[in-house]
Write a protein that holds these residues in place. Structure first.
Motif, PDB file in Angstrom:
ATOM      1  N   PHE A   1       0.849  -1.192   0.000  1.00 24.92           N
ATOM      2  CA  PHE A   1       0.000   0.000   0.000  1.00 24.92           C
ATOM      3  C   PHE A   1       0.884   1.240   0.000  1.00 24.92           C
ATOM      4  CE2 PHE A   1       0.232  -1.774   4.352  1.00 24.92           C
ATOM      5  CZ  PHE A   1       0.973  -0.780   4.981  1.00 24.92           C
ATOM      6  N   PRO A   2       0.324   2.431  -0.233  1.00 30.43           N
ATOM      7  CA  PRO A   2       1.153   3.641  -0.233  1.00 30.43           C
ATOM      8  C   PRO A   2       1.854   3.834   1.111  1.00 30.43           C
ATOM      9  CG  PRO A   2      -0.997   4.095  -1.187  1.00 30.43           C
ATOM     10  CD  PRO A   2      -1.074   2.718  -0.595  1.00 30.43           C
ATOM     11  N   VAL A   3       3.025   4.393   1.070  1.00 34.17           N
ATOM     12  CA  VAL A   3       3.817   4.624   2.279  1.00 34.17           C
ATOM     13  C   VAL A   3       3.003   5.426   3.292  1.00 34.17           C
ATOM     14  CG1 VAL A   3       5.898   5.676   3.224  1.00 34.17           C
ATOM     15  CG2 VAL A   3       5.963   4.561   0.969  1.00 34.17           C
ATOM     16  N   GLY A   4       2.890   4.905   4.518  1.00 35.39           N
ATOM     17  CA  GLY A   4       2.207   5.589   5.595  1.00 35.39           C
ATOM     18  C   GLY A   4       0.697   5.504   5.578  1.00 35.39           C
ATOM     19  N   ALA A   5       0.118   4.789   4.610  1.00 36.26           N
ATOM     20  CA  ALA A   5      -1.336   4.763   4.470  1.00 36.26           C
ATOM     21  C   ALA A   5      -2.016   3.773   5.409  1.00 36.26           C
ATOM     22  CB  ALA A   5      -1.722   4.436   3.027  1.00 36.26           C
ATOM     23  N   ALA A   6      -1.294   2.772   5.867  1.00 33.91           N
ATOM     24  CA  ALA A   6      -1.904   1.736   6.697  1.00 33.91           C
ATOM     25  C   ALA A   6      -0.813   1.069   7.528  1.00 33.91           C
ATOM     26  CB  ALA A   6      -2.628   0.711   5.832  1.00 33.91           C
ATOM     27  N   SER A   7      -1.217   0.104   8.336  1.00 30.00           N
ATOM     28  CA  SER A   7      -0.282  -0.650   9.163  1.00 30.00           C
ATOM     29  C   SER A   7      -0.336  -2.119   8.770  1.00 30.00           C
ATOM     30  CB  SER A   7      -0.632  -0.491  10.649  1.00 30.00           C
ATOM     31  OG  SER A   7       0.215  -1.277  11.467  1.00 30.00           O
ATOM     32  N   TYR A   8       0.831  -2.714   8.550  1.00 27.04           N
ATOM     33  CA  TYR A   8       0.917  -4.132   8.205  1.00 27.04           C
ATOM     34  C   TYR A   8       2.223  -4.671   8.771  1.00 27.04           C
ATOM     35  CZ  TYR A   8       0.798  -8.438   5.468  1.00 27.04           C
ATOM     36  OH  TYR A   8       0.764  -9.760   5.091  1.00 27.04           O
ATOM     37  N   TYR A   9       2.100  -5.711   9.603  1.00 29.57           N
ATOM     38  CA  TYR A   9       3.253  -6.241  10.333  1.00 29.57           C
ATOM     39  C   TYR A   9       4.326  -6.727   9.369  1.00 29.57           C
ATOM     40  CZ  TYR A   9       5.470  -8.501  14.372  1.00 29.57           C
ATOM     41  OH  TYR A   9       6.321  -8.851  15.377  1.00 29.57           O
ATOM     42  N   SER A  10       5.524  -6.166   9.488  1.00 31.39           N
ATOM     43  CA  SER A  10       6.593  -6.479   8.551  1.00 31.39           C
ATOM     44  C   SER A  10       7.889  -6.813   9.266  1.00 31.39           C
ATOM     45  CB  SER A  10       6.826  -5.292   7.603  1.00 31.39           C
ATOM     46  OG  SER A  10       7.948  -5.531   6.778  1.00 31.39           O
ATOM     47  N   ASN A  11       8.251  -8.089   9.247  1.00 26.30           N
ATOM     48  CA  ASN A  11       9.558  -8.478   9.768  1.00 26.30           C
ATOM     49  C   ASN A  11      10.674  -7.859   8.928  1.00 26.30           C
ATOM     50  OD1 ASN A  11       8.654 -10.198  11.885  1.00 26.30           O
ATOM     51  ND2 ASN A  11       8.217 -11.801  10.398  1.00 26.30           N
ATOM     52  N   GLY A  12      10.448  -7.792   7.616  1.00 30.12           N
ATOM     53  CA  GLY A  12      11.449  -7.209   6.735  1.00 30.12           C
ATOM     54  C   GLY A  12      11.716  -5.750   7.039  1.00 30.12           C
ATOM     55  N   GLY A  13      10.685  -5.011   7.439  1.00 26.23           N
ATOM     56  CA  GLY A  13      10.878  -3.611   7.791  1.00 26.23           C
ATOM     57  C   GLY A  13      11.814  -3.442   8.966  1.00 26.23           C
ATOM     58  N   PHE A  14      11.646  -4.281   9.983  1.00 26.47           N
ATOM     59  CA  PHE A  14      12.533  -4.194  11.148  1.00 26.47           C
ATOM     60  C   PHE A  14      13.940  -4.643  10.806  1.00 26.47           C
ATOM     61  CE2 PHE A  14       9.362  -2.913  14.076  1.00 26.47           C
ATOM     62  CZ  PHE A  14      10.033  -2.530  15.229  1.00 26.47           C
ATOM     63  N   ASP A  15      14.055  -5.645   9.937  1.00 31.85           N
ATOM     64  CA  ASP A  15      15.393  -6.083   9.532  1.00 31.85           C
ATOM     65  C   ASP A  15      16.090  -5.007   8.710  1.00 31.85           C
ATOM     66  OD1 ASP A  15      15.218  -8.475  10.857  1.00 31.85           O
ATOM     67  OD2 ASP A  15      14.416  -9.559   9.135  1.00 31.85           O
ATOM     68  N   LEU A  16      15.317  -4.239   7.944  1.00 26.25           N
ATOM     69  CA  LEU A  16      15.895  -3.126   7.202  1.00 26.25           C
ATOM     70  C   LEU A  16      16.381  -2.044   8.173  1.00 26.25           C
ATOM     71  CD1 LEU A  16      16.311  -2.644   4.192  1.00 26.25           C
ATOM     72  CD2 LEU A  16      14.197  -1.297   4.182  1.00 26.25           C
ATOM     73  N   ALA A  17      15.621  -1.812   9.241  1.00 28.25           N
ATOM     74  CA  ALA A  17      16.061  -0.867  10.270  1.00 28.25           C
ATOM     75  C   ALA A  17      17.346  -1.351  10.932  1.00 28.25           C
ATOM     76  CB  ALA A  17      14.962  -0.685  11.317  1.00 28.25           C
ATOM     77  N   ALA A  18      17.432  -2.661  11.187  1.00 33.54           N
ATOM     78  CA  ALA A  18      18.648  -3.229  11.779  1.00 33.54           C
ATOM     79  C   ALA A  18      19.832  -3.058  10.837  1.00 33.54           C
ATOM     80  CB  ALA A  18      18.429  -4.704  12.096  1.00 33.54           C
ATOM     81  N   HIS A  19      19.584  -3.223   9.540  1.00 32.09           N
ATOM     82  CA  HIS A  19      20.662  -3.059   8.561  1.00 32.09           C
ATOM     83  C   HIS A  19      21.144  -1.605   8.527  1.00 32.09           C
ATOM     84  CE1 HIS A  19      23.154  -3.586   5.112  1.00 32.09           C
ATOM     85  NE2 HIS A  19      22.378  -2.873   4.314  1.00 32.09           N
ATOM     86  N   ILE A  20      20.219  -0.663   8.642  1.00 27.36           N
ATOM     87  CA  ILE A  20      20.624   0.752   8.700  1.00 27.36           C
ATOM     88  C   ILE A  20      21.493   1.003   9.926  1.00 27.36           C
ATOM     89  CG2 ILE A  20      19.739   3.104   9.058  1.00 27.36           C
ATOM     90  CD1 ILE A  20      17.356   2.298   7.271  1.00 27.36           C
ATOM     91  N   LEU A  21      21.169   0.353  11.037  1.00 28.92           N
ATOM     92  CA  LEU A  21      22.026   0.473  12.225  1.00 28.92           C
ATOM     93  C   LEU A  21      23.424  -0.041  11.936  1.00 28.92           C
ATOM     94  CD1 LEU A  21      19.659  -0.658  15.117  1.00 28.92           C
ATOM     95  CD2 LEU A  21      20.743   1.567  14.881  1.00 28.92           C
ATOM     96  N   GLU A  22      23.514  -1.147  11.198  1.00 33.99           N
ATOM     97  CA  GLU A  22      24.833  -1.667  10.809  1.00 33.99           C
ATOM     98  C   GLU A  22      25.607  -0.619  10.013  1.00 33.99           C
ATOM     99  OE1 GLU A  22      24.451  -6.477  10.334  1.00 33.99           O
ATOM    100  OE2 GLU A  22      23.803  -5.231   8.634  1.00 33.99           O
TER     101      GLU A  22
END
Length: 228
Positions: free
Chosen positions: A202-223
């Motif tokens: 869906f469009p960015v910010g339009a809804a909420s959908y549980y995403s493991n990949g989103g958190f892993d992307l955040a972890a990668h940014i921390l790296e």
């Protein structure tokens, strides 16, 4: 507990702030590691010298665990209460399931699952505090080569922020193509790379959908920003 690399993890389960115990305590449900030197077969650890108020609050909480487990049909669980000094209390309840009905103790191994999201989110906030990143900066600031697809907008990766990733509102799918919870194979690097080119739900910010990949992307940014 053990994390995704097989190394011992400190705690597991769902993180809850507990009022009425000691100020600044964190309660973790699902699994925990008892302190060094504790008997692994022991069902409970309690720090010596607790004051009467903390002891009473702890005992009241312990009494609520059994009825809750019966109501929710939970065979076994473990809790740990920690403060700035370390482990304050740890206890196992019930059994681990299966024909053996192994008793749950503070040393019982649980799957780490989404307790890693709590750790990742806290690490991102610490990184923002330290000036390494900003929650509302586009993630392409840190991952300039990332490309995502969308039916709704061009270059959605330029709109997604860490705040979107941590609140499950980025539009990313639940799981990346590689190394997901159904097929936990390969390296973390390959796992993150498989997010590149994926299509948003869906469009960015339009809804909420549980995403493991989103958190892993955040972890990668921390790296990336920390160099670790």
């Amino acid at each position: 507990m053990r994390n995704r690399t097989g190394q011992p993890a400190a705690f597991g389960g769902c993180a809850l702030l507990v009022a009425g115990l000691a100020a600044g305590c964190l309660l973790l449900a699902g699994g925990c590691a008892s302190p060094a030197g504790q008997n692994a077969a022991r069902a409970q650890y309690r720090r010596p010298g607790l004051d009467s108020r903390s002891t009473a609050a702890l005992d009241e909480f312990r009494k609520s665990v059994g009825p809750f487990m019966r109501k929710e049909n939970i065979p076994g669980c473990a809790f740990a209460l920690v403060d700035e000094r370390g482990l304050l209390w740890a206890e196992g309840f019930g059994h681990a399931g299966g024909p053996e009905r192994t008793r749950v103790t503070p040393d019982t191994v649980f799957r780490v699952l989404s307790i890693s999201k709590v750790v990742t989110a806290m690490a991102v906030l610490h990184a923002e505090r330290d000036g390494l990143l900003r929650l509302d900066e586009p993630i392409t600031t840190y991952l300039p080569n990332l490309r995502l697809r969308s039916h709704y907008e061009a270059h959605p990766e330029r709109r997604i922020t860490l705040r979107h990733l941590l609140s499950h509102t980025s539009g990313l799918q639940a799981e990346p193509m590689r190394g997901n919870s159904l097929e936990p194979l390969g390296t973390f690097e390959a796992h993150v790379q498989s997010i590149d080119g994926s299509r948003l739900r869906f469009p960015v910010g339009a809804a909420s959908y549980y995403s493991n990949g989103g958190f892993d992307l955040a972890a990668h940014i921390l790296e990336v920003v920390s160099g670790t």
